[in-house]
Design a protein around this motif. Structure first.
Motif, short mmCIF file in Angstrom:
data_model
loop_
_atom_site.label_atom_id
_atom_site.label_comp_id
_atom_site.label_asym_id
_atom_site.label_seq_id
_atom_site.Cartn_x
_atom_site.Cartn_y
_atom_site.Cartn_z
N MET A 1 0.71 -0.97 0.08
CA MET A 1 -0.16 -0.08 -0.04
C MET A 1 0.73 1.25 0.00
O MET A 1 1.75 1.49 0.97
CB MET A 1 -0.91 -0.07 1.18
CG MET A 1 -1.81 -1.20 1.29
SD MET A 1 -3.06 -1.55 0.07
CE MET A 1 -4.19 -0.20 0.50
N ALA A 2 0.63 2.12 -0.97
CA ALA A 2 1.47 3.19 -1.04
C ALA A 2 0.91 4.44 -0.48
O ALA A 2 -0.12 4.15 0.05
CB ALA A 2 1.63 3.59 -2.52
N ALA A 3 1.31 5.61 -0.37
CA ALA A 3 0.70 6.54 0.55
C ALA A 3 -0.63 6.79 0.24
O ALA A 3 -1.51 6.91 1.28
CB ALA A 3 1.40 7.90 0.57
N GLY A 4 -1.03 6.89 -1.07
CA GLY A 4 -2.55 7.20 -1.31
C GLY A 4 -3.41 5.91 -1.39
O GLY A 4 -4.45 6.06 -1.86
N GLY A 5 -2.84 4.97 -0.91
CA GLY A 5 -3.75 3.51 -0.72
C GLY A 5 -3.90 2.90 -1.97
O GLY A 5 -4.79 1.88 -2.04
N THR A 6 -3.03 3.18 -3.00
CA THR A 6 -2.93 2.47 -4.11
C THR A 6 -2.30 1.17 -3.84
O THR A 6 -1.16 1.07 -3.18
CB THR A 6 -2.06 3.21 -5.19
OG1 THR A 6 -2.49 4.34 -5.00
CG2 THR A 6 -2.60 2.73 -6.68
N CYS A 7 -2.58 0.02 -4.41
CA CYS A 7 -2.11 -1.41 -4.18
C CYS A 7 -1.19 -1.63 -5.43
O CYS A 7 -1.59 -1.56 -6.36
CB CYS A 7 -3.22 -2.27 -3.96
SG CYS A 7 -2.38 -4.02 -3.35
N ILE A 8 -0.09 -1.80 -4.91
CA ILE A 8 0.92 -2.50 -6.01
C ILE A 8 0.76 -4.07 -6.26
O ILE A 8 1.47 -4.48 -5.26
CB ILE A 8 2.41 -1.73 -5.89
CG1 ILE A 8 2.05 -0.30 -5.93
CG2 ILE A 8 3.30 -2.09 -7.11
CD1 ILE A 8 3.32 0.60 -5.56
N PRO A 9 0.61 -4.49 -7.34
CA PRO A 9 0.54 -5.97 -7.23
C PRO A 9 1.79 -6.90 -7.48
O PRO A 9 1.70 -8.07 -8.10
CB PRO A 9 -0.62 -6.22 -8.44
CG PRO A 9 -0.32 -4.94 -9.35
CD PRO A 9 -0.09 -3.92 -8.49
N LEU A 10 3.02 -6.25 -7.33
CA LEU A 10 4.19 -6.88 -7.67
C LEU A 10 5.33 -6.27 -6.76
O LEU A 10 4.91 -5.11 -6.31
CB LEU A 10 4.48 -6.86 -9.10
CG LEU A 10 5.51 -5.59 -9.56
CD1 LEU A 10 5.92 -6.12 -11.14
CD2 LEU A 10 4.20 -4.53 -9.93
N GLU A 11 6.27 -7.03 -6.44
CA GLU A 11 7.52 -6.77 -5.71
C GLU A 11 8.24 -5.55 -6.70
O GLU A 11 8.53 -6.07 -7.76
CB GLU A 11 8.36 -7.91 -5.31
CG GLU A 11 8.78 -8.62 -6.38
CD GLU A 11 9.90 -9.70 -6.20
OE1 GLU A 11 10.28 -10.40 -7.10
OE2 GLU A 11 10.76 -9.31 -5.23
N THR A 12 8.64 -4.36 -6.07
CA THR A 12 9.71 -3.77 -6.67
C THR A 12 10.48 -3.35 -5.55
O THR A 12 10.09 -2.70 -4.76
CB THR A 12 9.17 -2.49 -7.11
OG1 THR A 12 7.95 -1.72 -6.44
CG2 THR A 12 8.13 -3.04 -8.64
N PRO A 13 11.95 -3.28 -5.83
CA PRO A 13 12.61 -3.69 -6.89
C PRO A 13 12.90 -5.06 -6.63
O PRO A 13 12.38 -5.75 -5.53
CB PRO A 13 13.72 -2.90 -6.99
CG PRO A 13 14.28 -2.85 -5.23
CD PRO A 13 12.76 -2.64 -4.76
N ILE A 14 13.30 -6.13 -7.71
CA ILE A 14 13.79 -7.32 -7.39
C ILE A 14 15.31 -7.41 -6.71
O ILE A 14 16.06 -6.67 -7.34
CB ILE A 14 13.91 -8.26 -8.51
CG1 ILE A 14 12.37 -8.39 -9.19
CG2 ILE A 14 14.57 -9.57 -8.24
CD1 ILE A 14 12.22 -8.81 -10.57
N GLU A 15 15.34 -7.89 -5.46
CA GLU A 15 16.56 -7.85 -4.98
C GLU A 15 17.43 -9.34 -4.91
O GLU A 15 16.96 -10.26 -5.22
CB GLU A 15 16.49 -7.42 -3.26
CG GLU A 15 15.69 -6.08 -3.18
CD GLU A 15 15.50 -5.70 -1.82
OE1 GLU A 15 15.31 -4.41 -1.44
OE2 GLU A 15 15.20 -6.58 -0.99
N ASN A 16 18.55 -9.21 -4.72
CA ASN A 16 19.64 -10.18 -4.58
C ASN A 16 19.50 -10.88 -5.88
O ASN A 16 19.36 -12.22 -6.16
CB ASN A 16 19.04 -11.38 -3.51
CG ASN A 16 19.04 -10.59 -2.00
OD1 ASN A 16 20.01 -9.84 -1.93
ND2 ASN A 16 18.18 -10.84 -1.20
N VAL B 1 11.41 -13.46 -12.86
CA VAL B 1 9.98 -12.83 -13.14
C VAL B 1 9.45 -12.30 -11.73
O VAL B 1 9.65 -13.00 -10.74
CB VAL B 1 9.07 -14.31 -13.60
CG1 VAL B 1 7.46 -13.64 -13.78
CG2 VAL B 1 9.46 -14.57 -14.85
N PRO B 2 9.02 -11.01 -11.80
CA PRO B 2 8.72 -10.29 -10.61
C PRO B 2 7.49 -11.14 -9.86
O PRO B 2 6.87 -11.55 -10.32
CB PRO B 2 8.09 -8.85 -11.03
CG PRO B 2 8.65 -8.74 -12.38
CD PRO B 2 8.93 -10.15 -13.18
#
Lengths: 199, 91, 62
Positions: free
Chosen positions: C8-23, C31-32
């Motif tokens: 959940m970002a500040a505005g309540g928008t849901c992001i349906p994937l991980e960002t960034p991909i780590e390691n 694939v994210p």
């Protein structure tokens, strides 16, 4: 084991015969990037896969591909059953009719019979998952070509459904790959198994 | 609901369960996803029971049957008359 | 493993994937990871070919 449910995953109700389209669509029955190859590939690979998540993914996507195989067979049947022999021949299905009448038989669009050479079950779980991701993309492209060839919504709608399933399967195999890569990476192994001498 | 409407609703709910099950296979700890999956499965099974009562068994060796053995009856799913019309994309 | 909830970002928008991909490592593909935000209702999902709106519209629209 398999239970059969007496309904299609997505409805197929084709009103207008079209043997020309049947000749192309049958490639997703018995062709190189079709649903039979996909089901056998995943259902075979599952025996040597690692991690519960990846095993379940192979098992269940392999099962869904059988449902897709059924849809393709259904489409070929409905597209040809009311066509006359002359219409079949004019559409390029004369040779197929000679050997099969209006039966459904696993061949590609060019008439090549199905072969296990279309799939691989390599044993290395990472290799197998890349094989599967490539297979899903090839299937997606094939559905896109078929959608370009088709003009009947009764045919296009199921093809678009099947195309979208390939994209979803690609995402799942991609996630399985992440899990298997992490799992094998954590075990800090250079190779999958000890050479025979040292066992 | 008539047969077509029932079959349409059941097909859609079962599809929801399939897609959610594939997600759960790689996200087994997602409790929100699991809740949605279980809810849909329960709803689908209730409808499935109604459908089978009125229109006959959907499974061999799992469903009950009236006499004579209903499983073999037409239409089979590959026949056009078995299927309902879904309609195009929702825009 | 990863948080199995859409971020959940500040505005309540849901992001349906991980960002960034780590390691990440060389010679490996990633694939994210998808994260659940919302699903479409069953009949709409059947027409779309998936319950997840974020998995539609990829590789050109058909």
């Amino acid at each position: 084991m398999w239970i059969y449910e007496k309904k299609l995953e997505y409805p197929i109700k084709i009103k207008n015969p079209n043997p020309r389209m049947a000749k192309y669509i049958i490639s997703q029955y018995g062709g190189p990037d079709g649903e039979l190859a996909a089901s056998l590939r995943y259902l075979s690979q599952r025996f040597s896969m690692v991690t519960p998540q990846a095993q379940a993914t192979l098992n269940d996507i392999g099962t869904e591909e059988l449902a897709h195989l059924e849809m393709i067979g259904t489409m070929v049947k409905q597209l040809t059953e009311k066509a006359s022999v002359e219409e079949l021949e004019r559409a390029g299905l004369g040779a197929y009719f000679t050997d099969h009448d209006r039966a459904v038989y696993p061949v590609s669009a060019s008439g090549t019979p199905f072969t296990a050479a279309y799939l691989q079950s390599k044993g290395d779980p990472i290799t197998d998952l890349y094989e599967n991701m490539a297979a899903e993309q090839k299937a997606r492209s094939t559905y896109e070509y078929l959608i370009q060839l088709a003009d009947d919504p009764d045919v296009i709608d199921p093809l678009r459904f099947l195309r979208e399933r390939e994209v979803v399967h690609f995402q799942r195999f991609g996630e399985a790959l992440r899990l298997v890569q992490d799992y094998l990476g954590d075990r800090k192994r250079v190779s999958m198994r000890m050479p025979d001498k040292k066992r | 609901m008539n047969r077509d409407e029932m079959l349409k609703a059941l097909t859609a709910m079962d599809f929801y369960a399939v897609d959610m099950a594939l997600y759960l296979n790689t996200h087994p700890d997602d409790t929100e996803a699991l809740a949605r999956y279980n809810a849909i499965v329960n709803e689908a099974n209730t409808l499935r029971q109604s459908y089978e009562q009125q229109y006959g068994p959907l499974y061999s060796f799992r469903s009950c049957s009236a006499a004579p053995w209903q499983w073999i009856n037409d239409p089979w799913p590959w026949q056009a008359q078995f299927n309902f019309t879904l309609g195009g994309d929702d825009k | 493993m990863k948080e199995n909830v859409g971020m959940m970002a500040a505005g309540g928008t849901c992001i349906p994937l991980e960002t960034p991909i780590e390691n990440v490592r060389l010679a490996h593909a990633y694939v994210p990871w998808q994260l659940l935000c919302g699903t479409m209702p069953p009949i709409q999902s059947l027409k779309a070919g998936t319950i997840f709106p974020e998995l539609t519209g990829h590789y050109g629209v058909w």
